[in-house]
Enzyme design. Structure first.
Site, PDB file in Angstrom:
ATOM      1  N   HIS B  12     -20.392 -12.363  -1.109  1.00 28.55           N
ATOM      2  CA  HIS B  12     -19.553 -11.255  -0.596  1.00 28.55           C
ATOM      3  C   HIS B  12     -19.106 -10.426  -1.789  1.00 28.55           C
ATOM      4  CE1 HIS B  12     -16.538  -9.723   2.548  1.00 28.55           C
ATOM      5  NE2 HIS B  12     -16.349  -8.988   1.461  1.00 28.55           N
ATOM      6  N   HIS B  14     -18.411  -6.385  -3.508  1.00 28.33           N
ATOM      7  CA  HIS B  14     -18.288  -4.919  -3.434  1.00 28.33           C
ATOM      8  C   HIS B  14     -18.729  -4.329  -4.768  1.00 28.33           C
ATOM      9  CE1 HIS B  14     -16.001  -4.846   0.380  1.00 28.33           C
ATOM     10  NE2 HIS B  14     -15.567  -6.023  -0.031  1.00 28.33           N
ATOM     11  N   LYS B  94     -22.580  -6.144   8.563  1.00 27.07           N
ATOM     12  CA  LYS B  94     -21.164  -6.434   8.326  1.00 27.07           C
ATOM     13  C   LYS B  94     -20.284  -5.672   9.308  1.00 27.07           C
ATOM     14  CE  LYS B  94     -17.322  -7.672   6.189  1.00 27.07           C
ATOM     15  NZ  LYS B  94     -16.905  -7.215   4.876  1.00 27.07           N
ATOM     16  N   HIS B 131     -15.406  -9.169   8.929  1.00 28.07           N
ATOM     17  CA  HIS B 131     -14.038  -9.130   8.390  1.00 28.07           C
ATOM     18  C   HIS B 131     -13.131  -9.446   9.569  1.00 28.07           C
ATOM     19  CE1 HIS B 131     -10.796  -7.400   5.635  1.00 28.07           C
ATOM     20  NE2 HIS B 131     -10.162  -7.749   6.745  1.00 28.07           N
ATOM     21  N   HIS B 165     -14.385 -14.241   3.793  1.00 25.90           N
ATOM     22  CA  HIS B 165     -13.128 -14.436   3.039  1.00 25.90           C
ATOM     23  C   HIS B 165     -12.019 -15.050   3.891  1.00 25.90           C
ATOM     24  CE1 HIS B 165     -12.374 -10.642   5.011  1.00 25.90           C
ATOM     25  NE2 HIS B 165     -13.087  -9.936   4.156  1.00 25.90           N
ATOM     26  N   ASP B 237     -15.678 -11.469  -2.895  1.00 27.53           N
ATOM     27  CA  ASP B 237     -14.976 -10.276  -2.393  1.00 27.53           C
ATOM     28  C   ASP B 237     -14.477  -9.449  -3.571  1.00 27.53           C
ATOM     29  OD1 ASP B 237     -14.046  -8.443  -0.558  1.00 27.53           O
ATOM     30  OD2 ASP B 237     -12.250  -9.576  -0.044  1.00 27.53           O
TER      31      ASP B 237
END
Lengths: 333, 333
Positions: B12, B14, B94, B131, B165, B237
């Protein structure tokens, strides 16, 4: 339409010292006939001399005929002679658990050692004001402290104990068990929950101690205040920080609300259909519980659309930029 | 002593875009053989063309022989033809509830309208990454979302659903009910609770979504990871923000941990007496659950006192300034 409030009192107020005191004390004096002044200065206010000195510094900023600073001493183990001497100079003694909030490092770390002092306070009828938080998990601190309140309330039934700035349904429920317990509720804890602090962006301006809790807790505080609870008083806990301390990484706790408290409370009570309870919350209940006769002064609020300023003398107030339906009649803008 | 990790994966991640992508992508590539790339760019990555474009931009910053960007598409209602075309270009889709975190405005606001797309995803064996937060009270959001996970897990038993997460004991407990559910756990959620975020000063650098929860939740996450839970994978994350966005009033959520994740995890697993479980958590479990054969690459960690840098290419990492017992063998300082 106007609302006239007789001698409004702020029963929990941080006026700081030095230059900040000069900036903000007049703003409390504009709204209130008196305030209970917290003693957690850089050097705690814990002697008669310091109490006198701090009162004098405040009176240099606010006319004592208009605004009475009800002084407090910082709790430590005081001798009976010290308490006897302090008695007429203070409204009560403020107890902080060590390190629990801004400038509380000198506070109590061993609660077993404080009973002698508190016993004399009970005898002399000196109220005990308490920042009631444990050093546990942030959302449980107030609830965990209730057992200490309970021990104090039981062991010292004639001592007036004030649970300062309560934030939880548990505290509201608890206080009904002991008639010698009062509580203060802040402005901001009638409006915000943890969601407002960290639920969207992180909002340093809404960071305070005790932290705002859950929607259920908010509801319980509002209900207590809107029921006219006879032992729940207004105490702003207004606590200014210079801008840079609120915005930089690792920011300090405290919300500055003194200059906006009365208009926002008027808005709140009127919108909830209980304008008749405002006078009690911001003055009469405190006068009864503390047996005070404040300066006789009327503060007028006008029903008028008002946008809360972004800054008061360089400090951002609670609600900055919001539009509400009431303002102080004396407010310039 | 060294620990060699075979093909560590960050499930995960970004990587942002533009100048920030260039700054941070090489830092993931230094530690990991691959990462699952989140699609919430300013313009969501939700077409095959955008997936290709974003992959290309990433591969310009990291050698694809060393680091595989496992691409994801941003969930929306896709046609069967679109999903068929996307299938080989992505590792999964996602799903963000609308507005729940940074750049998620285009997410799902009506969960009743998504079943058709999800049904085709199940058929095509395209994993669903979620999420999982409601728009309720910040501490309850993950728990409240479990009923949506439950409906998805029941209705689409052959769909691989990843609870991204996770932060709560409730989520850990829930995932055991459905074998088609996996979860990722971040680095920071193995170390912090809400106390670290707002219990002392307010710490913008520890502000993330989902917010860190209670000590009990922390314990449950640690226990799941330290038990070698066969469906719990590492996903950092890691989410950089430029300094000014983290420090100014009203700061954004996201913790940057990619360059420190492996050393801190090594420290964590070794201190807890479970070094043998690290390989599974950061690679093998993900390979099994996603049926991946990652780039064959070994990352060496050295047992050596190391102070985590204050900044990596201008971004403050999780743990900045802390001293830990492990470092990447390739780390310069």
């Amino acid at each position: 339409m106007n609302i006239d409030i007789r001698s409004p009192l702020d029963m929990h107020l941080h006026l700081r010292e030095g230059e900040m005191l000069a900036r903000i004390a007049p703003l409390s004096s504009m709204s209130f006939a008196g305030g209970v002044i917290m003693p957690n200065l850089k050097e705690p206010v814990d002697t008669l001399e310091k109490v006198h000195g701090y009162r004098k510094a405040i009176e240099e900023q606010c006319n004592p005929d208009e605004f009475t600073p009800y002084m407090t001493a910082f709790f430590r183990c005081y001798s009976a002679a010290e308490l006897q001497a302090l008695r007429s100079a203070i409204i009560g003694i403020k107890l902080y658990p060590a390190g629990i909030t801004t400038q509380s490092e000198a506070g109590v770390s061993d609660f077993s050692g404080i009973e002698e002092t508190i016993s004399v306070m009970e005898e002399l009828q000196i109220p005990l004001l308490v920042h009631g938080e444990s050093n546990g998990f942030v959302m449980d601190r107030e609830k965990e402290f209730l057992k200490i309140y309970e021990r104090l309330a039981k062991n010292f039934p004639k001592l007036h104990i004030i649970m300062e700035h309560i934030t939880t349904a548990d505290a509201v429920e608890f206080m009904d068990k002991y008639p010698n317990i009062s509580a203060t509720v802040t402005l901001h804890h009638l409006f915000i929950t943890l969601d407002d602090v960290i639920g969207g962006l992180m909002e340093p301006d809404l960071f305070c101690k005790p932290i705002a809790k859950t929607p259920r807790d908010l509801g319980a505080l509002q209900d207590a205040v809107l029921s006219g609870h006879p032992r729940v008083m207004f105490g702003s806990d207004s606590a200014p920080h210079p801008r840079q301390k609120k915005e930089c990484c690792g920011c300090a706790a405290g919300i500055f609300s003194a200059p906006v408290a009365l208009p926002m409370l008027a808005d709140f009570f009127v919108k909830r259909g209980k304008p008749e309870l405002l006078q009690g919350f911001v003055s009469d209940i405190a006068c009864r519980r503390y047996r005070l006769t404040p300066v006789n002064r009327t503060i007028r609020l006008s029903q008028q659309s008002w946008r809360i300023p972004e800054l008061y003398n360089g400090v951002k107030p609670f609600g900055a930029g919001c539009e509400i339906g009431w303002k102080l009649a004396t407010e310039k803008n």
